[in-house]
Design an enzyme around this catalytic site. Sequence first.
Site, PDB file in Angstrom:
ATOM      1  N   GLU A 154       2.747  -5.547  -1.577  1.00 18.13           N
ATOM      2  CA  GLU A 154       4.049  -6.232  -1.510  1.00 18.13           C
ATOM      3  C   GLU A 154       5.165  -5.345  -2.048  1.00 18.13           C
ATOM      4  OE1 GLU A 154       4.151 -10.344  -2.424  1.00 18.13           O
ATOM      5  OE2 GLU A 154       2.682 -10.694  -0.840  1.00 18.13           O
ATOM      6  N   HIS A 188      -3.599  -8.661   3.192  1.00 13.37           N
ATOM      7  CA  HIS A 188      -2.733  -7.541   2.825  1.00 13.37           C
ATOM      8  C   HIS A 188      -3.358  -6.172   3.082  1.00 13.37           C
ATOM      9  CE1 HIS A 188      -0.552 -10.760   0.980  1.00 13.37           C
ATOM     10  NE2 HIS A 188       0.308  -9.965   0.358  1.00 13.37           N
TER      11      HIS A 188
HETATM   12  N1  DGL Z   1      -3.533 -14.272   1.764  1.00 17.41           N
HETATM   13  C1  DGL Z   1      -4.412 -13.945   0.676  1.00 17.41           C
HETATM   14  C2  DGL Z   1      -5.774 -13.525   1.233  1.00 17.41           C
HETATM   15  O1  DGL Z   1      -5.913 -13.162   2.382  1.00 17.41           O
HETATM   16  C3  DGL Z   1      -3.856 -12.828  -0.187  1.00 17.41           C
HETATM   17  C4  DGL Z   1      -2.637 -13.216  -0.978  1.00 17.41           C
HETATM   18  C5  DGL Z   1      -2.895 -14.282  -2.003  1.00 17.41           C
HETATM   19  O2  DGL Z   1      -3.621 -14.036  -2.983  1.00 17.41           O
HETATM   20  O3  DGL Z   1      -2.376 -15.384  -1.828  1.00 17.41           O
HETATM   21  O4  DGL Z   1      -6.737 -13.568   0.507  1.00 17.41           O
END
Ligand code: DGL
Length: 267
Positions: A154, A188
Amino acid sequence: MSGNTQPIGVFDSGIGGMTVVRAMMERIPFENIIYFGDTARTPYGVKSPETINQYASEITKFLLDFDVKLLIIACNTMAAVAYETVQDISPVPVLEVIDAGARTAVSTTQKKQVGVIGTPATINSNVYARAIHKHDASVRVFSQACPLFVPLVEEGWLDHTVTRLTVQEYMKPVVAERIDTLVLGCTHYPLIKPLLQEVAGQEVFLVDSAEAIADMTADILAEQNLGTPSQEPPEYRFYVSDVPYRFQTIGERFLGRTLTNIHLTKL
Ligand code: DGL
């Protein structure tokens, strides 16, 4: 005319799920997509299963109100912890990134030695290992939680010394197991793919769960005759629960194109 022009609902804990939207835009370019990212409450990866389940059910209800034809859980953390909650309330098919990634890993590994990296919630749930073993019980799975990757991505430090050192540190035990396949079990991680490839070794195949779920979506649409017959440019609509600092820049990095049609909404 056969087919279905209703949108596909895609959701994530924040904007990371746009890596999945990006893969879907390439794989199924005429489908309308409605995205929800819970930017007010992200990150989910360090939260308890109770909280993650509650948030996931609120998001599901929100997207079902748009009459979506399919729901995609783009977030590995929600897929790991709250898949059943989502499926229980959804009248439409629910696809999620973990099964998609597990299938690809099983069909790729020759040595039957697979590494999985993800958030603490995903890794602690052990869901990837279970999903992989459902397809092939003889595969050995080596999991590693990498909580610092999400904030580094990020921040945009995709090829930064700090990120390189962090990747090396987290990957050390996994690489030592001589894996030939590594599952990127978090929205990510596709953004640091070159770095992960370098540290894992060029001979290791990286499973990008965003690509895997886009392929799986295309297959389900074809099998269930749910694909749109339209050949017109589709509509992409993005709902978020907050517009945080540098949202546009970060979102566009994930999406790989200009980010428009953003709506702020409270659940
Ligand atoms: N979207 C989450 C995942 O794919 C990563 C970001 C979060 O920890 O919320 O695990």
